[in-house]
Write an enzyme that holds these catalytic residues in place. Sequence first.
Site, short mmCIF file in Angstrom:
data_model
loop_
_atom_site.label_atom_id
_atom_site.label_comp_id
_atom_site.label_asym_id
_atom_site.label_seq_id
_atom_site.Cartn_x
_atom_site.Cartn_y
_atom_site.Cartn_z
N GLU A 23 30.15 64.16 134.60
CA GLU A 23 29.23 65.29 134.42
C GLU A 23 27.81 64.79 134.14
O GLU A 23 26.83 65.45 134.46
CB GLU A 23 29.72 66.19 133.28
N HIS B 144 52.99 51.63 138.70
CA HIS B 144 54.05 52.12 139.57
C HIS B 144 53.62 53.36 140.33
O HIS B 144 54.44 54.13 140.81
CB HIS B 144 55.31 52.41 138.73
N LYS C 280 30.04 78.55 137.38
CA LYS C 280 30.20 79.61 136.37
C LYS C 280 29.65 80.93 136.90
O LYS C 280 30.28 81.98 136.79
CB LYS C 280 29.40 79.24 135.11
O1 PA5 Z 1 29.31 68.57 128.38
C1 PA5 Z 1 29.04 69.74 128.51
O2 PA5 Z 1 27.93 70.22 128.19
C2 PA5 Z 1 30.06 70.71 129.03
O3 PA5 Z 1 31.22 70.09 129.48
C3 PA5 Z 1 30.43 71.71 127.96
O4 PA5 Z 1 30.96 71.04 126.86
C4 PA5 Z 1 31.43 72.75 128.45
O5 PA5 Z 1 30.96 73.38 129.60
C5 PA5 Z 1 31.66 73.80 127.38
O6 PA5 Z 1 30.44 74.35 126.99
P1 PA5 Z 1 30.25 75.07 125.62
O7 PA5 Z 1 30.45 74.09 124.52
O8 PA5 Z 1 28.87 75.60 125.67
O9 PA5 Z 1 31.27 76.15 125.56
#
Ligand code: PA5
Length: 472
Positions: free
Chosen positions: A296, A325, A439
């Site tokens: 990410e 394996h 989203k």
């Molecule tokens: O790393 C990130 O910012 C994302 O993976 C968030 O943690 C994830 O989308 C969840 O978001 P939030 O904590 O706002 O609910």
Amino acid sequence: MGEGKRIGLDVNNMMADIIGMPYGIDSEAVDALAPYAQMAQKSVRENRGKGMLGWTELPYNQAEIVDKIEAVAARVRERFDAFVVLGIGGSALGPIAVQQALNHLRWNELPPGKRNGPKLYVEDNIDPERMASLLDVIDVKRTCFNVITKSGATAETMSQYLIISELLRREVGEGFASHIIATTDKSRGNLIQLARAEGFETFIIPDGVGGRFSELSPVGLLAAAVCGIDIRAMLEGAKLMDATCQCGDVWQNPALLEAALQYVAMTDMGANIQVILPYADSLKSIADWFCQLWAESLGKNVTRKGMAVNVGQTPVKALGVTDQHSQLQMYTEGPYDKAVTFIKVEKFRAETAIPHGCEQFADVAFLGGKTHGQLIEAERQGTEYALCRAGRMNQTIVLPEISAYTIGQLLYFFEMTTAYMGELLDIDAFNQPGVEESKLASFAVLGDEGEKFARKREEMAGQAARREKYRL
Ligand code: PA5
């Protein structure tokens, strides 16, 4: 990194002078990158604590918060049989990873007397069967729910909140609010408003701490403390790693060297994939957590100056010896597009002796008198050898033991490596616009009335029509 309870990094098998010229990295390529690596380190050092680098200060600026976390954790342990985290992505993967790394592998199945805390469930999905199954195994009247969302608005988490708060109101009545702890931003989003209105115990995720960099904040520390983990030692471990990252010399700073090597592996050697391969069940979810952090943060289509690119190294999680394996054949003989990162544990917390027996079968009998610890390490070494022999870049992160102190080091090491890699790639490692798009589209599908969702619905309707011949 080297002696004592410090974690170590051995990059020998990444290098051409060890695994052979066309396959490994020429150390001169690292030397050539050294000035850029130094700039990357300088930029992170000079901006630490600012903007989205707030997480760099977490080992230092949480004294009061840690006191409060421990006090709340003690109350939770006294009163509840189960602690359920409602969250997703960075609000879930860290708590899962640390619990699996540092507590008993079958924690929830241990009898209460053998468990230093309540059962822990981290509900990081909205599969309807999963929520139903959770409600089958917990008694909500004896359960504390920690709702974690930095944005305070994530649909998955807020939908879980709606389900659980309604259930608690029904089952517990007036005191339902004492079953909910909110962990969120100080002002952004809905959860903080709900927390204030309902009087939930609340922990704030500090500014500059994005979801995937939040494990060492209350996001991860509360669940860990509730389950009896020494969170102070975790933060001490992070401090130690931070100290080793103060140096701008690529050959001296482990996170900087790691970022530089992966950068060269990716850009010069075509290693667009990094396989993270712990040889310990307890580190399986650390691999999961790393994958989110790396993917990410680094998979981006634009540089910080707005130039179109498509960069990033795809992380793949595997587990030793299980995936010997399953996936190893691909890693030894498939395309030369990977670097493998072993995580090796020098001393396991438990050992299993293999008894003598089956003397009539020499290839079974030879196992007698050895231990599972010896066998897993021998297999790790065997895999390392097989990869080298096939000219496959690999490296090893060495944990002298698995403890709160070494896990704190490991998490901070990966976070710092990610920040350096973002600098080298000149991308914003702290946003996730590609996730936002999905989203928005999901809300549009669900029929959200807002104007931007209506526009998205229109846009989605313009997609190429599906053809029957492609549907079997
Ligand atoms: O790393 C990130 O910012 C994302 O993976 C968030 O943690 C994830 O989308 C969840 O978001 P939030 O904590 O706002 O609910």
